[in-house]
Design an enzyme around this catalytic site. Structure first.
Site, PDB file in Angstrom:
ATOM      1  N   ASN A   9      59.725  65.321   7.387  1.00  0.00           N
ATOM      2  CA  ASN A   9      60.835  64.670   7.949  1.00  0.00           C
ATOM      3  C   ASN A   9      60.298  63.502   7.128  1.00  0.00           C
ATOM      4  OD1 ASN A   9      63.135  64.022   7.697  1.00  0.00           O
ATOM      5  ND2 ASN A   9      63.391  63.679  10.158  1.00  0.00           N
ATOM      6  N   TRP A  10      60.982  63.893   5.810  1.00  0.00           N
ATOM      7  CA  TRP A  10      60.991  62.900   4.975  1.00  0.00           C
ATOM      8  C   TRP A  10      62.090  61.381   4.991  1.00  0.00           C
ATOM      9  CZ3 TRP A  10      60.081  64.317  -1.169  1.00  0.00           C
ATOM     10  CH2 TRP A  10      58.948  65.439  -0.876  1.00  0.00           C
ATOM     11  N   LYS A  11      62.764  61.534   5.791  1.00  0.00           N
ATOM     12  CA  LYS A  11      64.018  60.821   6.511  1.00  0.00           C
ATOM     13  C   LYS A  11      63.963  59.412   5.043  1.00  0.00           C
ATOM     14  CE  LYS A  11      62.161  60.814  10.718  1.00  0.00           C
ATOM     15  NZ  LYS A  11      61.674  59.386  11.941  1.00  0.00           N
ATOM     16  N   HIS A  96      69.205  65.634  14.917  1.00  0.00           N
ATOM     17  CA  HIS A  96      68.245  63.724  14.922  1.00  0.00           C
ATOM     18  C   HIS A  96      68.620  62.686  15.440  1.00  0.00           C
ATOM     19  CE1 HIS A  96      64.593  61.468  13.740  1.00  0.00           C
ATOM     20  NE2 HIS A  96      63.893  62.792  13.927  1.00  0.00           N
ATOM     21  N   GLU A  98      67.920  59.392  15.064  1.00  0.00           N
ATOM     22  CA  GLU A  98      68.854  58.666  13.556  1.00  0.00           C
ATOM     23  C   GLU A  98      69.949  59.146  13.888  1.00  0.00           C
ATOM     24  OE1 GLU A  98      65.418  59.182  11.492  1.00  0.00           O
ATOM     25  OE2 GLU A  98      63.798  58.266  13.206  1.00  0.00           O
ATOM     26  N   GLU A 166      61.962  66.175  20.393  1.00  0.00           N
ATOM     27  CA  GLU A 166      61.062  64.564  20.053  1.00  0.00           C
ATOM     28  C   GLU A 166      61.665  63.454  20.782  1.00  0.00           C
ATOM     29  OE1 GLU A 166      60.349  64.579  15.058  1.00  0.00           O
ATOM     30  OE2 GLU A 166      62.790  64.654  15.261  1.00  0.00           O
ATOM     31  N   GLY A 172      58.614  56.956  15.672  1.00  0.00           N
ATOM     32  CA  GLY A 172      57.842  55.468  15.176  1.00  0.00           C
ATOM     33  C   GLY A 172      56.971  54.965  15.766  1.00  0.00           C
ATOM     34  N   SER A 212      55.251  60.792  15.825  1.00  0.00           N
ATOM     35  CA  SER A 212      53.820  59.790  15.672  1.00  0.00           C
ATOM     36  C   SER A 212      52.505  60.929  15.405  1.00  0.00           C
ATOM     37  CB  SER A 212      53.602  58.327  16.672  1.00  0.00           C
ATOM     38  OG  SER A 212      55.320  57.846  17.240  1.00  0.00           O
ATOM     39  N   GLY A 233      57.430  62.524  10.752  1.00  0.00           N
ATOM     40  CA  GLY A 233      58.194  61.891  10.035  1.00  0.00           C
ATOM     41  C   GLY A 233      57.452  60.845   8.719  1.00  0.00           C
TER      42      GLY A 233
HETATM   43  P1  13P Z   1      57.402  59.803  13.203  1.00  0.00           P
HETATM   44  O1  13P Z   1      56.695  60.287  12.625  1.00  0.00           O
HETATM   45  O2  13P Z   1      57.374  58.519  12.108  1.00  0.00           O
HETATM   46  O3  13P Z   1      57.238  59.585  14.400  1.00  0.00           O
HETATM   47  O4  13P Z   1      59.017  60.261  13.277  1.00  0.00           O
HETATM   48  C1  13P Z   1      58.895  61.695  13.641  1.00  0.00           C
HETATM   49  C2  13P Z   1      60.093  61.897  13.313  1.00  0.00           C
HETATM   50  O5  13P Z   1      61.386  61.761  13.533  1.00  0.00           O
HETATM   51  C3  13P Z   1      60.360  63.320  13.088  1.00  0.00           C
HETATM   52  O6  13P Z   1      62.025  63.794  12.496  1.00  0.00           O
END
Ligand code: 13P
Length: 252
Positions: A9-11, A96, A98, A166, A172, A212, A233
Protein backbone atom coordinates in the site's frame (compact mmCIF):
# COMPACT_ATOMS: atom_id res chain seq x y z
CA UNK A 1 1.18 -24.82 -2.62
CA UNK A 2 -0.95 -21.79 -1.85
CA UNK A 3 1.12 -18.68 -2.54
CA UNK A 4 1.65 -16.05 0.13
CA UNK A 5 0.21 -12.68 -0.83
CA UNK A 6 2.25 -9.55 -0.31
CA UNK A 7 0.43 -6.30 -0.99
CA UNK A 8 2.15 -2.94 -1.04
CA UNK A 9 0.00 0.00 0.00
CA UNK A 10 1.98 2.96 -1.30
CA UNK A 11 -0.46 5.41 0.33
CA UNK A 12 0.26 8.96 -0.99
CA UNK A 13 3.79 8.11 -2.18
CA UNK A 14 6.03 8.73 -4.08
CA UNK A 15 6.00 12.35 -5.26
CA UNK A 16 6.69 11.76 -8.95
CA UNK A 17 5.77 9.35 -11.72
CA UNK A 18 9.46 8.70 -12.39
CA UNK A 19 9.93 7.45 -8.83
CA UNK A 20 6.76 5.36 -9.08
CA UNK A 21 8.10 3.71 -12.25
CA UNK A 22 11.40 2.96 -10.50
CA UNK A 23 9.73 1.31 -7.51
CA UNK A 24 7.52 -0.70 -9.82
CA UNK A 25 10.38 -1.81 -12.06
CA UNK A 26 12.68 -2.85 -9.23
CA UNK A 27 9.92 -4.78 -7.50
CA UNK A 28 8.83 -6.47 -10.70
CA UNK A 29 12.35 -7.65 -11.52
CA UNK A 30 12.43 -9.54 -8.23
CA UNK A 31 8.77 -10.57 -8.19
CA UNK A 32 9.14 -12.27 -11.58
CA UNK A 33 11.55 -14.77 -10.00
CA UNK A 34 9.59 -15.59 -6.85
CA UNK A 35 8.16 -19.07 -6.46
CA UNK A 36 5.89 -18.92 -3.41
CA UNK A 37 4.85 -15.26 -3.23
CA UNK A 38 2.39 -13.26 -5.29
CA UNK A 39 2.77 -9.50 -5.28
CA UNK A 40 0.14 -6.77 -5.56
CA UNK A 41 0.97 -3.08 -5.66
CA UNK A 42 -1.49 -0.36 -4.78
CA UNK A 43 -0.07 2.94 -6.04
CA UNK A 44 -1.88 6.29 -5.95
CA UNK A 45 -4.52 6.18 -8.67
CA UNK A 46 -2.78 8.79 -10.89
CA UNK A 47 0.09 6.36 -11.53
CA UNK A 48 -2.08 3.34 -12.25
CA UNK A 49 -2.42 3.58 -16.05
CA UNK A 50 1.27 4.13 -16.66
CA UNK A 51 2.25 1.19 -14.47
CA UNK A 52 -0.35 -1.06 -16.05
CA UNK A 53 0.85 -0.11 -19.54
CA UNK A 54 4.48 -0.79 -18.67
CA UNK A 55 3.74 -4.43 -17.88
CA UNK A 56 4.91 -7.09 -20.27
CA UNK A 57 3.23 -9.88 -18.33
CA UNK A 58 1.29 -10.21 -15.13
CA UNK A 59 3.44 -11.31 -12.18
CA UNK A 60 2.81 -8.08 -10.32
CA UNK A 61 -0.86 -7.23 -10.00
CA UNK A 62 -2.15 -3.72 -9.57
CA UNK A 63 -4.65 -2.61 -6.95
CA UNK A 64 -6.25 0.69 -6.04
CA UNK A 65 -6.39 2.23 -2.57
CA UNK A 66 -10.16 2.65 -2.62
CA UNK A 67 -13.20 2.18 -4.87
CA UNK A 68 -16.61 3.86 -4.70
CA UNK A 69 -19.90 2.05 -4.09
CA UNK A 70 -21.68 3.20 -7.26
CA UNK A 71 -20.90 2.14 -10.80
CA UNK A 72 -21.12 5.64 -12.30
CA UNK A 73 -22.84 9.00 -11.85
CA UNK A 74 -22.54 12.41 -10.18
CA UNK A 75 -19.92 11.58 -7.54
CA UNK A 76 -17.16 14.14 -7.89
CA UNK A 77 -13.70 12.76 -7.24
CA UNK A 78 -14.78 9.16 -6.84
CA UNK A 79 -13.61 6.16 -8.88
CA UNK A 80 -15.89 3.22 -9.53
CA UNK A 81 -14.90 -0.47 -9.41
CA UNK A 82 -16.22 -0.79 -12.97
CA UNK A 83 -13.69 1.81 -14.16
CA UNK A 84 -10.91 0.07 -12.26
CA UNK A 85 -11.81 -3.26 -13.81
CA UNK A 86 -11.88 -1.74 -17.29
CA UNK A 87 -8.38 -0.35 -16.76
CA UNK A 88 -6.93 -3.72 -15.72
CA UNK A 89 -6.85 -3.12 -11.96
CA UNK A 90 -7.54 -6.40 -10.13
CA UNK A 91 -7.64 -5.47 -6.42
CA UNK A 92 -8.91 -2.61 -4.24
CA UNK A 93 -8.07 -1.79 -0.64
CA UNK A 94 -11.36 -1.03 1.09
CA UNK A 95 -11.89 0.55 4.51
CA UNK A 96 -8.31 1.41 5.38
CA UNK A 97 -8.16 3.03 8.82
CA UNK A 98 -6.71 6.19 7.26
CA UNK A 99 -9.96 6.50 5.28
CA UNK A 100 -12.19 5.41 8.15
CA UNK A 101 -10.66 8.23 10.21
CA UNK A 102 -11.89 10.68 7.54
CA UNK A 103 -15.48 9.54 8.00
CA UNK A 104 -15.80 6.29 6.06
CA UNK A 105 -18.35 4.11 7.85
CA UNK A 106 -18.96 0.34 7.98
CA UNK A 107 -22.13 0.98 5.95
CA UNK A 108 -20.16 2.64 3.11
CA UNK A 109 -17.50 -0.04 3.33
CA UNK A 110 -20.05 -2.85 3.11
CA UNK A 111 -21.43 -1.33 -0.11
CA UNK A 112 -17.94 -0.91 -1.55
CA UNK A 113 -16.93 -4.51 -0.76
CA UNK A 114 -20.17 -5.88 -2.20
CA UNK A 115 -19.89 -3.91 -5.46
CA UNK A 116 -16.21 -4.80 -5.94
CA UNK A 117 -17.05 -8.50 -5.62
CA UNK A 118 -19.97 -8.15 -8.02
CA UNK A 119 -17.91 -6.53 -10.77
CA UNK A 120 -14.83 -8.74 -10.31
CA UNK A 121 -12.44 -6.58 -8.31
CA UNK A 122 -10.89 -8.41 -5.34
CA UNK A 123 -11.50 -6.32 -2.22
CA UNK A 124 -8.85 -6.20 0.48
CA UNK A 125 -11.07 -5.37 3.44
CA UNK A 126 -9.12 -3.62 6.21
CA UNK A 127 -10.18 -4.06 9.81
CA UNK A 128 -8.44 -3.30 13.08
CA UNK A 129 -8.99 -1.91 16.54
CA UNK A 130 -7.72 1.46 17.75
CA UNK A 131 -6.80 0.34 21.25
CA UNK A 132 -6.70 -2.76 23.41
CA UNK A 133 -7.68 -3.24 27.02
CA UNK A 134 -7.30 -6.10 29.42
CA UNK A 135 -10.96 -7.03 29.10
CA UNK A 136 -10.46 -8.02 25.47
CA UNK A 137 -13.07 -5.59 24.09
CA UNK A 138 -11.13 -5.49 20.82
CA UNK A 139 -12.50 -8.96 20.01
CA UNK A 140 -16.09 -7.72 20.03
CA UNK A 141 -14.99 -4.67 18.07
CA UNK A 142 -13.37 -6.80 15.37
CA UNK A 143 -16.32 -9.17 15.22
CA UNK A 144 -18.69 -6.22 14.68
CA UNK A 145 -16.42 -4.70 12.08
CA UNK A 146 -16.31 -7.95 10.09
CA UNK A 147 -20.05 -8.50 10.34
CA UNK A 148 -20.97 -4.92 9.45
CA UNK A 149 -18.47 -4.67 6.60
CA UNK A 150 -19.74 -7.87 4.99
CA UNK A 151 -23.47 -7.57 5.61
CA UNK A 152 -24.17 -7.04 1.90
CA UNK A 153 -21.94 -9.85 0.67
CA UNK A 154 -23.75 -13.09 -0.18
CA UNK A 155 -22.05 -16.45 0.38
CA UNK A 156 -21.63 -17.04 -3.35
CA UNK A 157 -19.30 -14.00 -3.62
CA UNK A 158 -17.19 -14.55 -0.52
CA UNK A 159 -14.52 -16.76 -2.06
CA UNK A 160 -12.70 -13.81 -3.65
CA UNK A 161 -12.48 -11.72 -0.49
CA UNK A 162 -9.20 -10.89 1.27
CA UNK A 163 -9.14 -9.51 4.82
CA UNK A 164 -6.27 -7.41 6.12
CA UNK A 165 -6.06 -7.19 9.89
CA UNK A 166 -4.29 -3.93 10.72
CA UNK A 167 -4.46 -2.87 14.36
CA UNK A 168 -4.37 0.92 14.17
CA UNK A 169 -1.85 1.18 17.01
CA UNK A 170 0.63 -0.88 14.96
CA UNK A 171 0.35 1.22 11.76
CA UNK A 172 3.21 3.66 11.26
CA UNK A 173 4.67 2.47 14.55
CA UNK A 174 8.18 1.34 15.51
CA UNK A 175 7.27 -2.28 16.08
CA UNK A 176 4.79 -4.68 14.54
CA UNK A 177 2.35 -6.66 16.64
CA UNK A 178 3.72 -9.78 18.34
CA UNK A 179 3.48 -12.69 15.86
CA UNK A 180 1.75 -14.89 18.46
CA UNK A 181 -1.02 -12.30 18.80
CA UNK A 182 -1.28 -12.05 15.01
CA UNK A 183 -1.91 -15.79 14.92
CA UNK A 184 -4.60 -15.47 17.58
CA UNK A 185 -6.35 -12.69 15.66
CA UNK A 186 -6.23 -14.51 12.35
CA UNK A 187 -7.86 -17.57 13.96
CA UNK A 188 -10.46 -15.34 15.57
CA UNK A 189 -11.33 -13.66 12.25
CA UNK A 190 -11.59 -17.03 10.51
CA UNK A 191 -13.95 -18.19 13.25
CA UNK A 192 -16.17 -15.11 12.78
CA UNK A 193 -16.24 -15.79 9.03
CA UNK A 194 -17.02 -19.47 9.63
CA UNK A 195 -19.99 -18.52 11.80
CA UNK A 196 -21.24 -16.19 9.08
CA UNK A 197 -20.59 -18.20 5.93
CA UNK A 198 -19.67 -21.76 6.92
CA UNK A 199 -16.50 -23.59 7.89
CA UNK A 200 -14.87 -23.94 4.46
CA UNK A 201 -15.42 -20.29 3.58
CA UNK A 202 -14.02 -19.17 6.94
CA UNK A 203 -10.91 -21.30 6.65
CA UNK A 204 -10.14 -20.44 3.05
CA UNK A 205 -10.46 -16.63 3.23
CA UNK A 206 -6.92 -15.22 3.21
CA UNK A 207 -6.13 -13.18 6.33
CA UNK A 208 -3.28 -10.71 5.93
CA UNK A 209 -1.48 -8.74 8.61
CA UNK A 210 -0.48 -5.09 8.26
CA UNK A 211 1.29 -2.65 10.57
CA UNK A 212 5.02 -1.83 10.65
CA UNK A 213 6.08 -4.83 8.60
CA UNK A 214 9.62 -4.71 7.23
CA UNK A 215 12.21 -7.09 5.84
CA UNK A 216 13.53 -7.79 9.32
CA UNK A 217 10.30 -8.93 10.96
CA UNK A 218 8.46 -10.46 7.97
CA UNK A 219 9.84 -13.97 8.40
CA UNK A 220 8.87 -14.17 12.07
CA UNK A 221 5.40 -12.84 11.29
CA UNK A 222 4.88 -15.61 8.74
CA UNK A 223 6.44 -18.40 10.78
CA UNK A 224 4.86 -17.65 14.14
CA UNK A 225 1.89 -15.55 13.03
CA UNK A 226 0.84 -18.18 10.47
CA UNK A 227 -0.93 -15.65 8.29
CA UNK A 228 -1.66 -15.84 4.57
CA UNK A 229 0.02 -12.60 3.60
CA UNK A 230 1.05 -9.06 4.43
CA UNK A 231 -0.24 -5.57 3.74
CA UNK A 232 2.88 -3.43 3.76
CA UNK A 233 2.93 0.37 4.03
CA UNK A 234 6.22 2.29 4.35
CA UNK A 235 8.46 -0.63 3.44
CA UNK A 236 6.62 -1.10 0.11
CA UNK A 237 8.00 2.20 -1.25
CA UNK A 238 11.48 1.60 0.12
CA UNK A 239 13.00 -0.26 -2.84
CA UNK A 240 15.84 -2.05 -1.06
CA UNK A 241 13.72 -2.99 1.95
CA UNK A 242 10.80 -4.27 -0.09
CA UNK A 243 12.98 -6.31 -2.45
CA UNK A 244 14.68 -7.86 0.57
CA UNK A 245 11.31 -8.57 2.17
CA UNK A 246 10.06 -10.38 -0.96
CA UNK A 247 13.20 -12.49 -1.25
CA UNK A 248 13.10 -13.37 2.45
CA UNK A 249 9.47 -14.48 2.41
CA UNK A 250 10.12 -16.57 -0.72
CA UNK A 251 12.59 -18.69 1.28
CA UNK A 252 9.87 -20.01 3.63
P1 13P B 1 3.05 0.72 7.78
O1 13P B 1 3.58 -0.58 7.21
O2 13P B 1 3.75 1.92 7.26
O3 13P B 1 2.96 0.67 9.27
O4 13P B 1 1.54 0.86 7.24
C1 13P B 1 0.70 -0.21 7.33
C2 13P B 1 -0.52 0.06 6.54
O5 13P B 1 -1.32 0.91 6.88
C3 13P B 1 -0.72 -0.72 5.30
O6 13P B 1 -2.00 -0.54 4.79
Amino acid sequence: MKKRIIIGNWKMNPRTLEEAKNIYKSTKTVADKLKSVSVVMCPPFVYTSTLLNSRTETTVKIGSQDAYFEEQGSYTGEISPVMLKDLGVEYAIIGHSERRSKGETDEMISKKVALCLEVGIIPILCIGEKVRDEGGSHLDFIKDQVKNSLNKVPKKNISKLIIAYEPIWAIGAKEAMMPESIYEMSLFIKKVLSDMYGHDEGISTPILYGGSVNFRNALDIFNKGKIDGLLVGRESVNITGFVELLKTVDTI
